[in-house]
Design a protein around this motif. Sequence first.
Motif: not given
Length: 754
Positions: A98, A106-107
Amino acid sequence: MKVTRRDVLKTAAAASAMAAIGAPLTQVANAAANEPDEWVKSVCRFCGTGCGVMVGVKGGKVVTVKGDPNNHNAGFLCLKGALMPPIVYSKERVTKPYIRKNGKLEPASWDEAMTLVVDKFKTAIKEHGPTSVAYYGSGQALTEETYLASKIWKAGLGSNNVEGNPRLCMASAVGGYVTTFGKDEPCGSYDDIDNATCFFIIGSNMSECHPILFKRVAKRKQNSPNVKVIVVDPRKTNTARIADEHVSFKPGTDLAILNAMAHVIINEELDNARFHGKYCNFIVDWKTKKKGSFDDYVKFLEDYTPEKVAELSGVPAEQIVRIAKMFAESSATTSFWCMGLNQRIRGVWANNLVSNLHLLTGHIGKPGASPFSLTGQPNACGGVRDTGGLCHLLPAGRLIKKPEHRAALERQWGIPAGTIAPKPGLHTIALWNAFSEGKVKAMFVLCTNPAHSLPNVNIYTEGMKRTDNFMVLSEPFMDAETVKYCDVLLPPAFWCEKRGTYGCSERRYALLKKSVEPMGECRSDFEILMDFAKRMGVDPKVIPYKDVDDVWNEWRMVSAETPYNFSGITRARMEKESGILWPCPTEDHPGTKIRYVRGEDPNIPTDYKNKYKFYGKKDNKAWIILRPYKGAAEEPDADYPMVLTTGRVIDHWHTGTMTMKVPELRRSFPKAYVEVNVDDAAKAGIKNGDDVVLETRRDTMTFQARVSDVCRPGLVFVPWYDPNLMINKLTLNAFDAGSKQPEYKICAVRIKKA
Ligand code: SF4
């Protein structure tokens, strides 16, 4: 016979409860409803006891564990160890990288995450120099991982800012051993428990923090009722319940008690003059290392008569005399201690004073006689202390500040002379202060949770919020507190998903074999660190490894030139055996249970003239150091009249990121509480279950009260595992001048009913 999970839990719960009252545990063989396809040898993920486990694997998944009958724990496990499998498959597992964007994680792909990490580290080094980057590791990382990280930073990036959570738990023990014996690590082994006739347990709630070792102590006492147990602790813990003498004292006065014991031992002529006359030096001034005489020691101890110390400590003079005699008169005394001595601003001194008693009486270097510090984490000893994973250390006890030690490592590592910077890096508190002030720009945190575990933690979590510094975190669980503050989160393989070594409290190295494939996109920390180093452009000569076994083999050979020498602990042996104690110089050497004794310790020639050789010191003598009593950094006063102390409970481990995921463990201790003495509670109008406000000079928090006689009057205790009630918001970040270990165990507090 088929055993169900329900049966197992019943057995384990009973075992845990028995441990809590000091009775023997039942052997926990955690066979599950699903019989595994194979059993894989490993080590428990939790405490420094280092119990061997067999991991049961079925269909590529961990389905159960049981104790390894061939390791020191003889097949026993405590409840935590027996219930590890569900942690591996927790829904909180981080299984992909992430990146934080606009405040949210966020990935990202591995390449995106590592590109960003490397960009931040390269920029920091380019603009602010190599000391602007740091590594903060863990006594839970594998030996190979810490050795590799330390080498990447010190030999590859030019930064000695290599630290880790062991600074918070055992630095004072290291300082104690090094100043007394010249070498770190205990001289005895767990086998001493089976031979001791007196146990001196100080600053350790062994029954809850090292339950399998305590089981062995309780069994020894049960089988041999003449065996004596002395527990020195201001709380009447479960450990104290098996004691012949429970010594409850005013927190912080234990240094005076230890000196008073020495006074009594000499006064009663119970010292071993033959031993200390031949094998010890008396150091009257630590700063100048000035040597004195036994008479100087006697004079120094005049200030510590039992009567004077009774007044200071609240311990009756007669009890001080009794325990001193018990300690000295036994045929073999083993001392155990842990955070109660280490997490103090005089932690090194406290460690020295316990060793003084052993040297004074000659209770050392024979079966059952040893000063033995217990370690909190599974690999703080073998992984961090031994490999030199701290800012002032190099592998095998070498020091960065010594040119000859740097030169030796540079030669062994095949890197140009002068590569390792001569100045030690920043120790843990200084490092996090520097990060909070924006002076350290990029931090790699691996396998630890500093946003929960640092003392006086609010100032450090504020620092982690800065936007002009950068933190990459390798952390298996999304709900770990530090995840809230990292800029990049990496998904590491967890415990049985990777291969490597743990070294527990007794100098035992044991192999954790890989049992199953890592979840999702997880990678071992070895792979993560190698990827990082290559992208940073670290010289390939610094990182010539194909796999984690190559790192072990290099470390093994690095040890060979030192008294750690474990070149005989090959991977092939580790595959077969359940741990071997160093020194172990050859492949047919059985390992060493007693150090510093001719015929036992392979570092001493068999024709050496004397029986003992404390070879860590130039004159081969151990040092009895005259350490005076000094109080805590923050004593109670009119505004904050009580003492707050913190610690662990039997069913949770450290910051709770693992044990809080096991329903059975969570149910037994769902949230942190404050333990209040009955008399204090009556005075404050507090009843069991009431909400109580705790206020220190750092913060204010509310806990539910448990009113009992466990704490002595004037003392309150709060366990530190609960992420929703982090007691470290209230604790103190003052630290020992020598070891730099913070004083978690004592601070001033006031309490009132909410
Ligand atoms: S005593 Fe420590 S190492 Fe042993 S099973 Fe329990 S937690 Fe694991």
